[in-house]
Design an enzyme around this catalytic site. Structure first.
Site, short mmCIF file in Angstrom:
data_model
loop_
_atom_site.label_atom_id
_atom_site.label_comp_id
_atom_site.label_asym_id
_atom_site.label_seq_id
_atom_site.Cartn_x
_atom_site.Cartn_y
_atom_site.Cartn_z
NE ARG A 274 -4.34 -1.33 0.20
CZ ARG A 274 -4.56 -2.42 -0.55
NH1 ARG A 274 -3.65 -2.85 -1.41
NH2 ARG A 274 -5.71 -3.07 -0.45
CD GLU B 263 -3.16 2.89 -5.31
OE1 GLU B 263 -4.11 2.12 -5.56
OE2 GLU B 263 -2.09 2.51 -4.83
CG HIS C 17 -3.46 -1.16 -6.64
ND1 HIS C 17 -3.65 -0.45 -5.48
CD2 HIS C 17 -3.65 -2.45 -6.32
CE1 HIS C 17 -3.95 -1.30 -4.49
NE2 HIS C 17 -3.95 -2.51 -4.98
C1 DGY Z 1 -5.85 -6.30 -2.43
O1 DGY Z 1 -6.45 -7.37 -2.55
O2 DGY Z 1 -5.74 -5.73 -1.34
C2 DGY Z 1 -5.25 -5.71 -3.66
O3 DGY Z 1 -4.54 -4.56 -3.38
C3 DGY Z 1 -6.33 -5.44 -4.70
O4 DGY Z 1 -7.38 -4.78 -4.14
#
Ligand code: DGY
Length: 319
Positions: free
Chosen positions: A239, A268, A286
């Protein structure tokens, strides 16, 4: 008996939507735009369950306005930083996620980013693509070799472990920091560090695999980045909130960090426009879990959780 009503906030895989439509009374947001605050609140009055992605934000403000119908949020994601779990618990709304099934796909993207950042993927592609490749020299685009280098992993959960397994195939010397030390049969030779600081000091390559929580917010700050060896490479597929992006830009422009691979950003969609000035930052939008196989598995895992709940059982991935 009426089927439970489910709101699916984004266009999930075809196989997932077919199964959902077979088993539930489903409304899908085929416009495939992030659900707005108003849509989410209104869904809580109309639907028994929601299958959201990390793009829908269940903040305490949103949850405080929820109606009485919504019973469960079966996330189509492993990360749940978009959900205020405390606020949802107070409303007696269950929350599940989709662990395991996306570990390999995300680890693959981390490998791509690590290799791309280490071996000048952006510059190399651009110089050939634009017709500017008009010379060759032994000192041209010399990168950093993975083989034999020390790789630090912060967060040795499922994705961290999958990444370590792939990196072992590149003969990397694997070190990790995790809240708890792993059993020997799981760590498989990876060396445990009791502090993030001691891990950073030896990480020629560093990859982040921990969840975004208030405790991990800006985990990689200026002070910590400065502990990394000069010329090291940083990869983030977890993240954006884990990294102080301003401190990272300073470290890249001074050359302290020689390459970065990013799949996630503080803001994002969009990312950080400042990053685009640096060809040694290899960026993706992402897409860590974006493979056909994994998207189906994520959708099915979210539906498995709903099936359990509506059959009166505890969903496997209840948080
Ligand atoms: C997650 O599963 O957390 C990925 O970042 C996609 O949303």
């Amino acid at each position: 008996m009426n089927k439970p009503r489910i709101w699916i906030t984004r266009k999930l895989s075809d196989a997932t939507l077919r199964r959902a439509q077979r088993d539930y009374d489903v409304v899908v947001n085929l416009k495939d735009q992030p659900g707005t605050k108003e849509q989410i609140i209104s869904a809580s009055f109309e639907f028994d369950a929601i299958i959201p992605c990390h793009s829908e934000i269940f903040s305490s403000d949103v949850v405080s306005q929820f109606g009485p119908k919504l019973k469960i949020i079966a996330n189509h994601s492993v990360g749940v930083d978009h959900c205020d779990l405390g606020a949802l618990k107070k409303k007696n709304i269950l929350v599940t996620n989709t662990p395991d099934v996306l570990s390999d796909a995300t680890a693959e993207i981390a490998m791509l980013l690590m290799l791309g950042a280490a071996r000048h993927a952006i510059c190399g592609d651009e110089i050939v693509r634009t017709g500017n490749w008009n010379n060759w020299s032994p000192s041209f685009m010399v990168g950093k070799q993975l083989t034999g280098s020390r790789l630090g992993i912060i967060g040795m959960g499922r994705v961290g472990q999958a990444f370590a397994k792939k990196a072992r195939g590149f003969d990397m010397d694997i070190h990790y920091f995790n809240r708890t030390k792993l059993n020997k049969n799981i760590s498989n030779g990876a060396k445990y560090h009791e502090t993030i600081e001691s891990l950073l000091e030896i990480s020629d390559f560093l990859s982040l695999h921990c969840p975004s929580t208030p405790e991990t917010n800006l985990l990689l700050n200026e002070q910590r980045i400065n502990l990394m060896p000069s010329g090291s490479i940083l990869v983030n597929t977890a993240r954006g909130s884990l990294i102080d992006e301003k401190a990272l830009i300073n470290a890249i422009s001074s050359g302290h960090i020689s390459g970065v691979g990013l799949d996630c950003y503080k803001d994002e969609p969009g990312g950080n426009p400042e990053f685009s000035k640096y060809k040694n930052i290899f960026m993706l939008p992402h897409i860590g879990s974006a493979t056909v196989k994994t998207r189906d598995a994520m959708g099915f895992r979210a539906l498995d959780n709903l099936d359990s709940y509506f059959a009166g059982k505890n969903p496997a991935d209840l948080l």
